[in-house]
Design a protein around this motif. Sequence first.
Motif, mmCIF file in Angstrom:
data_model
loop_
_atom_site.group_PDB
_atom_site.id
_atom_site.type_symbol
_atom_site.label_atom_id
_atom_site.label_comp_id
_atom_site.label_asym_id
_atom_site.label_seq_id
_atom_site.Cartn_x
_atom_site.Cartn_y
_atom_site.Cartn_z
ATOM 1 N N GLY A 124 0.814 -1.212 0.000
ATOM 2 C CA GLY A 124 0.000 0.000 0.000
ATOM 3 C C GLY A 124 0.846 1.259 0.000
ATOM 4 O O GLY A 124 0.579 2.214 -0.748
ATOM 5 N N ILE A 128 1.161 4.254 -2.904
ATOM 6 C CA ILE A 128 0.958 5.667 -2.581
ATOM 7 C C ILE A 128 2.160 6.499 -3.018
ATOM 8 O O ILE A 128 2.010 7.583 -3.593
ATOM 9 C CB ILE A 128 0.691 5.847 -1.072
ATOM 10 C CG1 ILE A 128 -0.687 5.269 -0.711
ATOM 11 C CG2 ILE A 128 0.764 7.322 -0.674
ATOM 12 C CD1 ILE A 128 -0.957 5.209 0.778
ATOM 13 N N CYS A 139 -5.016 2.142 -9.233
ATOM 14 C CA CYS A 139 -4.792 2.087 -7.784
ATOM 15 C C CYS A 139 -6.071 2.400 -7.011
ATOM 16 O O CYS A 139 -6.353 1.795 -5.979
ATOM 17 C CB CYS A 139 -3.685 3.060 -7.385
ATOM 18 S SG CYS A 139 -2.037 2.584 -7.967
ATOM 19 N N SER A 143 -7.986 0.054 -4.345
ATOM 20 C CA SER A 143 -8.291 0.506 -2.980
ATOM 21 C C SER A 143 -9.744 0.234 -2.619
ATOM 22 O O SER A 143 -10.064 -0.069 -1.461
ATOM 23 C CB SER A 143 -7.988 2.003 -2.843
ATOM 24 O OG SER A 143 -8.974 2.804 -3.497
ATOM 25 N N GLN A 148 -9.143 -0.389 1.090
ATOM 26 C CA GLN A 148 -7.947 0.262 1.636
ATOM 27 C C GLN A 148 -8.161 1.774 1.677
ATOM 28 O O GLN A 148 -7.950 2.484 0.689
ATOM 29 C CB GLN A 148 -6.725 -0.097 0.798
ATOM 30 C CG GLN A 148 -6.425 -1.583 0.734
ATOM 31 C CD GLN A 148 -6.147 -2.155 2.107
ATOM 32 O OE1 GLN A 148 -5.157 -1.792 2.757
ATOM 33 N NE2 GLN A 148 -6.998 -3.059 2.555
ATOM 34 N N LEU A 151 -5.104 4.267 0.944
ATOM 35 C CA LEU A 151 -4.767 4.296 -0.478
ATOM 36 C C LEU A 151 -5.837 5.045 -1.265
ATOM 37 O O LEU A 151 -5.525 5.856 -2.141
ATOM 38 C CB LEU A 151 -4.610 2.870 -1.008
ATOM 39 C CG LEU A 151 -4.328 2.724 -2.514
ATOM 40 C CD1 LEU A 151 -3.065 3.467 -2.910
ATOM 41 C CD2 LEU A 151 -4.236 1.247 -2.890
ATOM 42 N N CYS A 155 -5.308 8.442 -3.487
ATOM 43 C CA CYS A 155 -5.653 8.491 -4.914
ATOM 44 C C CYS A 155 -6.553 9.674 -5.216
ATOM 45 O O CYS A 155 -6.350 10.395 -6.213
ATOM 46 C CB CYS A 155 -6.345 7.189 -5.330
ATOM 47 S SG CYS A 155 -5.258 5.745 -5.383
#
Length: 295
Positions: A124, A128, A139, A143, A148, A151, A155
């Motif tokens: 993770g 990032i 990504c 996530s 997540q 993350l 984003c």
Amino acid sequence: MANEKTMKGNIEEFAVQMKRLVNNKEQSDIKFLIGSNRKPIYAHRCILANRCAVFKAMFQDQAQRAGVVDNTVPFVLADMTPDIFLAVMEFIYTNCVTLTPKIAIDSLGIGLEYGLEELRKLAGHYLIENLAVHNVCECLQASIVFAQTELKDSCILFIDDHTEDVFKSKGFAELSEDSLVEILKSDGLTMDESKILKYVRDWAQVNSVVLKKPYVEIGKKAVKQIRLTLFTPEEIEKIEVENRKEPFIPIECFSVAWKFHATKKSDSGNPLMRVRTGTESREHHTHLLTEAPSA
């Protein structure tokens, strides 16, 4: 004991030495066949079992079914590629992992699937640190799939700062609707709502072809995040005319916008009445919210 203390040696050197055991055939006692081509990769049963509960359960299940531990029988993992599996092995043996853009997202997923929390964190953080216009949409989708939050938030912040470049990217066209909804919820997008609407329409047209569904059926949740209240009455009229040809935007969305223009009253609980960072100024925006209400 009162004077007992753990003295740490050179952790990095230990990791280097342990990495030599990864896929070491001579000293191994277990073999995996990985991927569609069944690439053989060698490991050590005791290390894997003690570092990963999933492998421990896998070995116990084999022993129970066979009645004995048989080191000659390989484990087949056809749904994992060799490079991903070797990265997982490196982490299990050394508590470090060598990541690349190609394997980072899969490593995040494997970390979750195999209960390797530290691997999940490392993957993770890698994602990032390496966010870019060409990969941020992928990504973001990861996530959301893997839940997540850190993350996902990273984003969204990246997309806020590079909105138009991201919306022009190939990855944007490949977004799932849920991912697009998360982007459109953001107050920080640095682009005017007219352009946002254009790119959402373009996204819907591309996905209409890919998913083989009518254009007007694509993005029903996403289009409701378009902030029609940011447009002037004249702009809304033009959008309505276009929408009659292909009813992409639900009628109720127009109703909210027209009600606002009639009353000049904002609903503090309605995020569609907030001005985004990149919204071009219009006279009626003085009646809208410029930021989310404090909790």
